[in-house]
Design a protein around this motif. Structure first.
Motif, PDB file in Angstrom:
ATOM      1  N   MET A  98      33.459  36.205  55.996  1.00  0.00           N
ATOM      2  CA  MET A  98      34.212  37.405  56.308  1.00  0.00           C
ATOM      3  C   MET A  98      35.088  37.739  55.111  1.00  0.00           C
ATOM      4  O   MET A  98      35.870  36.916  54.655  1.00  0.00           O
ATOM      5  CB  MET A  98      35.064  37.135  57.553  1.00  0.00           C
ATOM      6  CG  MET A  98      35.961  38.281  57.930  1.00  0.00           C
ATOM      7  SD  MET A  98      37.021  37.914  59.350  1.00  0.00           S
ATOM      8  CE  MET A  98      35.879  38.203  60.677  1.00  0.00           C
ATOM      9  N   ASP A  99      34.934  38.943  54.573  1.00  0.00           N
ATOM     10  CA  ASP A  99      35.741  39.359  53.438  1.00  0.00           C
ATOM     11  C   ASP A  99      36.988  40.080  53.924  1.00  0.00           C
ATOM     12  O   ASP A  99      36.918  41.155  54.498  1.00  0.00           O
ATOM     13  CB  ASP A  99      34.947  40.293  52.528  1.00  0.00           C
ATOM     14  CG  ASP A  99      33.891  39.559  51.721  1.00  0.00           C
ATOM     15  OD1 ASP A  99      34.057  38.343  51.517  1.00  0.00           O
ATOM     16  OD2 ASP A  99      32.917  40.197  51.296  1.00  0.00           O
ATOM     17  N   ILE A 100      38.103  39.428  53.687  1.00  0.00           N
ATOM     18  CA  ILE A 100      39.391  39.997  54.087  1.00  0.00           C
ATOM     19  C   ILE A 100      40.335  39.858  52.905  1.00  0.00           C
ATOM     20  O   ILE A 100      40.393  38.808  52.265  1.00  0.00           O
ATOM     21  CB  ILE A 100      39.970  39.253  55.312  1.00  0.00           C
ATOM     22  CG1 ILE A 100      39.129  39.533  56.540  1.00  0.00           C
ATOM     23  CG2 ILE A 100      41.404  39.664  55.561  1.00  0.00           C
ATOM     24  CD1 ILE A 100      39.614  38.827  57.776  1.00  0.00           C
ATOM     25  N   MET A 141      46.565  42.054  54.066  1.00  0.00           N
ATOM     26  CA  MET A 141      46.731  41.877  55.513  1.00  0.00           C
ATOM     27  C   MET A 141      48.099  41.274  55.837  1.00  0.00           C
ATOM     28  O   MET A 141      48.779  41.712  56.766  1.00  0.00           O
ATOM     29  CB  MET A 141      45.612  40.992  56.041  1.00  0.00           C
ATOM     30  CG  MET A 141      45.514  40.946  57.529  1.00  0.00           C
ATOM     31  SD  MET A 141      43.991  40.072  57.951  1.00  0.00           S
ATOM     32  CE  MET A 141      44.032  40.219  59.706  1.00  0.00           C
ATOM     33  N   GLU A 142      48.503  40.281  55.072  1.00  0.00           N
ATOM     34  CA  GLU A 142      49.801  39.656  55.312  1.00  0.00           C
ATOM     35  C   GLU A 142      50.940  40.622  54.979  1.00  0.00           C
ATOM     36  O   GLU A 142      51.962  40.647  55.668  1.00  0.00           O
ATOM     37  CB  GLU A 142      49.905  38.346  54.548  1.00  0.00           C
ATOM     38  CG  GLU A 142      48.992  37.278  55.145  1.00  0.00           C
ATOM     39  CD  GLU A 142      48.945  35.987  54.359  1.00  0.00           C
ATOM     40  OE1 GLU A 142      49.860  35.734  53.549  1.00  0.00           O
ATOM     41  OE2 GLU A 142      47.983  35.226  54.568  1.00  0.00           O
ATOM     42  N   MET A 153      46.886  36.040  62.122  1.00  0.00           N
ATOM     43  CA  MET A 153      45.441  36.237  62.116  1.00  0.00           C
ATOM     44  C   MET A 153      44.894  36.007  60.705  1.00  0.00           C
ATOM     45  O   MET A 153      43.863  35.355  60.526  1.00  0.00           O
ATOM     46  CB  MET A 153      45.094  37.641  62.608  1.00  0.00           C
ATOM     47  CG  MET A 153      43.615  37.900  62.730  1.00  0.00           C
ATOM     48  SD  MET A 153      43.205  39.457  63.573  1.00  0.00           S
ATOM     49  CE  MET A 153      44.247  40.639  62.773  1.00  0.00           C
ATOM     50  N   SER A 154      45.576  36.519  59.707  1.00  0.00           N
ATOM     51  CA  SER A 154      45.140  36.323  58.327  1.00  0.00           C
ATOM     52  C   SER A 154      45.127  34.837  57.983  1.00  0.00           C
ATOM     53  O   SER A 154      44.173  34.334  57.391  1.00  0.00           O
ATOM     54  CB  SER A 154      46.065  37.070  57.368  1.00  0.00           C
ATOM     55  OG  SER A 154      45.719  36.796  56.028  1.00  0.00           O
ATOM     56  N   ALA A 212      42.070  29.699  57.188  1.00  0.00           N
ATOM     57  CA  ALA A 212      41.743  28.331  57.600  1.00  0.00           C
ATOM     58  C   ALA A 212      40.280  28.227  58.021  1.00  0.00           C
ATOM     59  O   ALA A 212      39.587  27.259  57.685  1.00  0.00           O
ATOM     60  CB  ALA A 212      42.655  27.889  58.744  1.00  0.00           C
ATOM     61  N   ALA A 213      39.788  29.233  58.735  1.00  0.00           N
ATOM     62  CA  ALA A 213      38.385  29.216  59.155  1.00  0.00           C
ATOM     63  C   ALA A 213      37.464  29.337  57.950  1.00  0.00           C
ATOM     64  O   ALA A 213      36.422  28.666  57.889  1.00  0.00           O
ATOM     65  CB  ALA A 213      38.121  30.354  60.146  1.00  0.00           C
ATOM     66  N   ASP A 214      37.835  30.176  56.989  1.00  0.00           N
ATOM     67  CA  ASP A 214      37.037  30.298  55.771  1.00  0.00           C
ATOM     68  C   ASP A 214      36.985  28.971  55.030  1.00  0.00           C
ATOM     69  O   ASP A 214      35.943  28.561  54.516  1.00  0.00           O
ATOM     70  CB  ASP A 214      37.608  31.382  54.847  1.00  0.00           C
ATOM     71  CG  ASP A 214      37.326  32.790  55.338  1.00  0.00           C
ATOM     72  OD1 ASP A 214      36.498  32.950  56.263  1.00  0.00           O
ATOM     73  OD2 ASP A 214      37.949  33.736  54.804  1.00  0.00           O
ATOM     74  N   TRP A 215      38.112  28.280  54.959  1.00  0.00           N
ATOM     75  CA  TRP A 215      38.163  26.976  54.282  1.00  0.00           C
ATOM     76  C   TRP A 215      37.262  25.976  55.010  1.00  0.00           C
ATOM     77  O   TRP A 215      36.461  25.288  54.389  1.00  0.00           O
ATOM     78  CB  TRP A 215      39.596  26.461  54.228  1.00  0.00           C
ATOM     79  CG  TRP A 215      39.694  25.014  53.828  1.00  0.00           C
ATOM     80  CD1 TRP A 215      40.048  23.977  54.630  1.00  0.00           C
ATOM     81  CD2 TRP A 215      39.411  24.449  52.550  1.00  0.00           C
ATOM     82  NE1 TRP A 215      40.006  22.799  53.929  1.00  0.00           N
ATOM     83  CE2 TRP A 215      39.610  23.057  52.649  1.00  0.00           C
ATOM     84  CE3 TRP A 215      38.993  24.979  51.336  1.00  0.00           C
ATOM     85  CZ2 TRP A 215      39.424  22.195  51.580  1.00  0.00           C
ATOM     86  CZ3 TRP A 215      38.808  24.098  50.271  1.00  0.00           C
ATOM     87  CH2 TRP A 215      39.018  22.744  50.397  1.00  0.00           C
ATOM     88  N   ALA A 216      37.371  25.936  56.326  1.00  0.00           N
ATOM     89  CA  ALA A 216      36.548  25.001  57.100  1.00  0.00           C
ATOM     90  C   ALA A 216      35.067  25.334  56.933  1.00  0.00           C
ATOM     91  O   ALA A 216      34.230  24.428  56.798  1.00  0.00           O
ATOM     92  CB  ALA A 216      36.941  25.057  58.572  1.00  0.00           C
TER      93      ALA A 216
END
Length: 130
Positions: free
Chosen positions: A1-3, A8-9, A87-88, A93-97
């Motif tokens: 997911m590209d964010i 966002m923060e 959320m960001s 964290a999900a991207d890292w995992a």
């Protein structure tokens, strides 16, 4: 997911801050309206207007409801801003995992880092000096 996490923060912080600015503006507006109360008078019509009559709420009850609604709105801005920032961070964290699971080298390093220290084997063979 590209964010764009930085964007966002920043947006989350801006929304949160808008809630604080909104609250400060409402306090000032409420104070301005309150100064008009002295002009309502104390005659029967003014009292009916302020207190209501025959089960119908008056100005005071409506003002209290409005204060509650505006307070909730201000808190909502702050909560939404905090949620966008969270959320960001959760996506980071999900991207890292996800990256750790897909990259065998990084996965190996992470697993190695989780290991408990082990005893280092030391040779016990006697050595003779010549």
């Amino acid at each position: 997911m590209d964010i764009d996490h930085k964007s966002m923060e920043a947006a989350g912080k801006a929304i949160h801050d808008d809630g604080g600015e909104f609250a400060r503006a409402i306090i000032q507006d409420r104070s301005n309206v309150e100064t008009l109360r002295v002009y309502l008078g104390e005659d029967e019509a003014a009292l009916i207007f302020r207190r209501g009559k025959d089960g119908h709420p008056g100005y005071d009850a409506a003002q209290k409801d409005l204060d509650t609604a505006l307070d909730n709105l201000s808190k909502s801005y702050e909560a939404i801003g905090a949620a966008v920032t969270a959320m960001s961070k959760n996506v980071k964290a999900a991207d890292w995992a996800n990256m750790v699971d897909k990259n065998a080298f990084v996965h190996g390093l992470v697993e190695f880092g989780k290991q408990q220290p082990k005893d280092i084997p030391v040779p016990t063979t006697p050595v003779e000096l010549a």
